[in-house]
Design a protein around this motif. Structure first.
Motif, mmCIF file in Angstrom:
data_model
loop_
_atom_site.group_PDB
_atom_site.id
_atom_site.type_symbol
_atom_site.label_atom_id
_atom_site.label_comp_id
_atom_site.label_asym_id
_atom_site.label_seq_id
_atom_site.Cartn_x
_atom_site.Cartn_y
_atom_site.Cartn_z
ATOM 1 N N LYS A 64 4.639 1.530 1.339
ATOM 2 C CA LYS A 64 5.399 2.306 0.362
ATOM 3 C C LYS A 64 4.866 3.724 0.222
ATOM 4 O O LYS A 64 3.771 4.037 0.695
ATOM 5 C CB LYS A 64 5.369 1.593 -0.993
ATOM 6 N N LYS A 65 5.667 4.558 -0.433
ATOM 7 C CA LYS A 65 5.253 5.929 -0.736
ATOM 8 C C LYS A 65 5.402 6.171 -2.240
ATOM 9 O O LYS A 65 6.308 5.625 -2.862
ATOM 10 C CB LYS A 65 6.133 6.934 0.013
ATOM 11 N N ALA A 66 4.503 6.969 -2.808
ATOM 12 C CA ALA A 66 4.591 7.271 -4.242
ATOM 13 C C ALA A 66 3.932 8.614 -4.521
ATOM 14 O O ALA A 66 3.122 9.108 -3.742
ATOM 15 C CB ALA A 66 3.892 6.177 -5.058
ATOM 16 N N ASN A 67 4.292 9.167 -5.678
ATOM 17 C CA ASN A 67 3.744 10.467 -6.089
ATOM 18 C C ASN A 67 2.549 10.251 -7.028
ATOM 19 O O ASN A 67 2.566 10.698 -8.162
ATOM 20 C CB ASN A 67 4.860 11.273 -6.765
ATOM 21 N N PHE A 68 1.515 9.558 -6.533
ATOM 22 C CA PHE A 68 0.318 9.297 -7.339
ATOM 23 C C PHE A 68 -0.646 10.487 -7.228
ATOM 24 O O PHE A 68 -0.785 11.063 -6.150
ATOM 25 C CB PHE A 68 -0.416 8.042 -6.854
ATOM 26 N N GLU A 118 -3.162 14.976 -4.666
ATOM 27 C CA GLU A 118 -4.142 16.053 -4.862
ATOM 28 C C GLU A 118 -5.346 15.983 -3.922
ATOM 29 O O GLU A 118 -6.297 16.740 -4.073
ATOM 30 C CB GLU A 118 -4.628 16.061 -6.315
ATOM 31 N N THR A 119 -5.318 15.076 -2.975
ATOM 32 C CA THR A 119 -6.403 14.988 -1.995
ATOM 33 C C THR A 119 -6.036 15.872 -0.813
ATOM 34 O O THR A 119 -4.875 15.909 -0.397
ATOM 35 C CB THR A 119 -6.592 13.535 -1.512
ATOM 36 N N SER A 120 -7.034 16.589 -0.269
ATOM 37 C CA SER A 120 -6.724 17.500 0.834
ATOM 38 C C SER A 120 -6.951 16.862 2.198
ATOM 39 O O SER A 120 -6.900 17.531 3.212
ATOM 40 C CB SER A 120 -7.531 18.784 0.693
ATOM 41 N N ALA A 177 -4.859 10.233 2.740
ATOM 42 C CA ALA A 177 -5.203 9.390 1.592
ATOM 43 C C ALA A 177 -4.351 8.136 1.588
ATOM 44 O O ALA A 177 -3.195 8.141 2.023
ATOM 45 C CB ALA A 177 -5.009 10.166 0.294
ATOM 46 N N PHE A 178 -4.952 7.072 1.065
ATOM 47 C CA PHE A 178 -4.361 5.739 1.131
ATOM 48 C C PHE A 178 -4.685 5.000 -0.153
ATOM 49 O O PHE A 178 -5.784 5.158 -0.695
ATOM 50 C CB PHE A 178 -4.980 5.030 2.346
ATOM 51 N N LEU A 179 -3.740 4.215 -0.649
ATOM 52 C CA LEU A 179 -3.997 3.416 -1.853
ATOM 53 C C LEU A 179 -3.502 1.996 -1.628
ATOM 54 O O LEU A 179 -2.344 1.794 -1.256
ATOM 55 C CB LEU A 179 -3.299 4.044 -3.071
ATOM 56 N N SER A 180 -4.408 1.024 -1.807
ATOM 57 C CA SER A 180 -4.006 -0.375 -1.626
ATOM 58 C C SER A 180 -3.886 -1.067 -2.978
ATOM 59 O O SER A 180 -4.670 -0.821 -3.894
ATOM 60 C CB SER A 180 -5.015 -1.119 -0.734
ATOM 61 N N GLU A 181 -2.847 -1.885 -3.111
ATOM 62 C CA GLU A 181 -2.639 -2.721 -4.312
ATOM 63 C C GLU A 181 -2.815 -4.163 -3.856
ATOM 64 O O GLU A 181 -1.922 -4.764 -3.259
ATOM 65 C CB GLU A 181 -1.223 -2.515 -4.873
ATOM 66 N N ASP A 192 0.831 -1.200 0.000
ATOM 67 C CA ASP A 192 0.000 0.000 0.000
ATOM 68 C C ASP A 192 0.863 1.248 0.000
ATOM 69 O O ASP A 192 2.065 1.199 0.279
ATOM 70 C CB ASP A 192 -1.013 -0.018 1.152
ATOM 71 N N PHE A 193 0.197 2.374 -0.352
ATOM 72 C CA PHE A 193 0.920 3.623 -0.589
ATOM 73 C C PHE A 193 0.301 4.811 0.127
ATOM 74 O O PHE A 193 -0.922 4.897 0.264
ATOM 75 C CB PHE A 193 0.922 3.954 -2.094
ATOM 76 N N ILE A 194 1.182 5.738 0.559
ATOM 77 C CA ILE A 194 0.762 7.092 0.886
ATOM 78 C C ILE A 194 1.626 8.022 0.025
ATOM 79 O O ILE A 194 2.594 7.568 -0.611
ATOM 80 C CB ILE A 194 0.910 7.435 2.397
ATOM 81 N N PHE A 195 1.288 9.300 -0.005
ATOM 82 C CA PHE A 195 2.001 10.263 -0.839
ATOM 83 C C PHE A 195 3.475 10.373 -0.418
ATOM 84 O O PHE A 195 3.791 10.434 0.774
ATOM 85 C CB PHE A 195 1.302 11.626 -0.749
ATOM 86 N N SER A 196 4.346 10.423 -1.413
ATOM 87 C CA SER A 196 5.797 10.439 -1.159
ATOM 88 C C SER A 196 6.262 11.694 -0.420
ATOM 89 O O SER A 196 7.317 11.687 0.192
ATOM 90 C CB SER A 196 6.546 10.301 -2.482
ATOM 91 N N GLY A 197 5.467 12.778 -0.467
ATOM 92 C CA GLY A 197 5.868 14.010 0.211
ATOM 93 C C GLY A 197 5.570 14.018 1.704
ATOM 94 O O GLY A 197 5.822 15.027 2.371
ATOM 95 N N LEU A 198 5.028 12.911 2.232
ATOM 96 C CA LEU A 198 4.601 12.908 3.642
ATOM 97 C C LEU A 198 5.609 12.221 4.554
ATOM 98 O O LEU A 198 6.265 11.260 4.168
ATOM 99 C CB LEU A 198 3.258 12.188 3.768
ATOM 100 N N SER A 199 5.709 12.732 5.791
ATOM 101 C CA SER A 199 6.612 12.128 6.778
ATOM 102 C C SER A 199 5.918 10.940 7.444
ATOM 103 O O SER A 199 4.709 10.761 7.303
ATOM 104 C CB SER A 199 6.981 13.147 7.852
ATOM 105 N N ASP A 200 6.713 10.166 8.183
ATOM 106 C CA ASP A 200 6.162 8.998 8.859
ATOM 107 C C ASP A 200 5.324 9.375 10.071
ATOM 108 O O ASP A 200 4.703 8.512 10.693
ATOM 109 C CB ASP A 200 7.286 8.042 9.266
ATOM 110 N N SER A 201 5.337 10.670 10.436
ATOM 111 C CA SER A 201 4.497 11.077 11.572
ATOM 112 C C SER A 201 3.229 11.802 11.101
ATOM 113 O O SER A 201 2.459 12.308 11.910
ATOM 114 C CB SER A 201 5.300 11.969 12.526
#
Ligand SMILES: [Zn+2]
Length: 268
Positions: A127-131, A136-138, A141-145, A92-101
């Motif tokens: 994982k982290k990615a620039n999706f 673009e969500t305010s 946000a979470f994405l599962s594969e 799964d993914f969160i945005f790459s620009g975010l910290s672990d906290s």
């Protein structure tokens, strides 16, 4: 009330990943609809909106705009992976620009633990990615594969209804823990019925399509459901399906207000 935005990936002209007779758009829609159903039935302080509930095309921008406009508390995008046929497993993914906290990271830790539990997929990690949908969500946000559709053993799991249900239940468990949802108590149990609002039934497909266009000019979405009654084919214009009778009745009133005879059918 917590607002959960569910985003089954792809749809319509975009099948997503394909393999072993499966299309990602169908697998993830089935999982997302089940997530909605379980959340709605078992938890009381949650509202759910979906980027799509049928097989339609929708841009990434439309998806994030809708969630932002609705002020969702959590955006959850559901996908299946594909690579070279050999790669397999869950990630799964969160945005790459975010910290672990960050809030997204904290929610994700819970989601990852719950979803990866007992699903028979190899765990590829967090994982982290620039999706787009993560960037673009305010809101968090979470994405599962959920497995690799081009991998033989992962695809075999995806074909099982019981496995898709388990994946959905695990997403629900994660969402409920992350957002601290309240479980419905016995006295407040929801019925399993589904209330469909029907805005006309026609033997002519053209008339049904005209009705849909008319509804659309009033901002009401509908689609055709074809049924056979005593050997004759009918095009039923369905506008919304609700697990709560009051919501179905409110929607019915909206349709009647623009001069259309509508009715509710109950499926249990
Ligand atoms: Zn995808």
């Amino acid at each position: 009330m917590k607002r959960v935005f569910l985003d089954p990936g792809h749809g319509g002209s975009d099948p997503g990943a394909v393999g072993h007779g499966l299309k990602e758009k169908d697998v993830v829609l089935d999982i997302a609809l089940q997530i909605r159903h379980i959340l709605d039935k078992e938890y009381e302080n949650v509202e759910i909106q979906m980027s799509r509930t049928t097989d339609i095309s929708k841009s990434l921008r439309q998806r994030t705009n809708e969630a932002n406009a609705w002020n969702a508390n959590y955006f959850i995008s559901i996908h299946c992976n594909a690579f070279n046929g050999k790669a397999k497993g869950y990630e799964d993914f969160i945005f790459s620009g975010l910290s672990d906290s960050s809030q997204s990271a904290k929610y994700r830790n819970i989601m990852h633990r719950e979803i990866s539990n007992g699903i028979a997929l190899q765990n590829r990690g967090k994982k982290k990615a620039n999706f787009h949908v993560l960037r673009e969500t305010s809101m968090p946000a979470f994405l599962s594969e959920n497995g690799f559709i081009d991998n033989h053993s992962d695809a075999a799991l995806m074909k099982q209804a019981s496995w898709r249900k388990k994946i959905a239940q695990n997403h629900v468990n994660g969402i409920a823990k992350a957002l601290q949802l309240k479980k419905r108590t016995n006295g407040n149990q929801k019925s399993d019925s589904l209330y469909k609002v029907i805005a006309g039934s026609f033997q002519s497909k053209e008339k049904a399509l005209n009705r849909i266009s008319f509804l659309k000019t009033h901002g009401i979405e509908a689609f055709i459901e074809t049924i056979t009654l005593s050997g004759a084919k009918w095009h039923r214009v369905q506008s919304g399906a609700f697990s709560n009778r009051k919501n179905a009745e409110a929607h019915l009133k909206r349709i009647e207000k623009i001069g259309i005879d509508a009715f509710i059918i109950v499926l249990s």
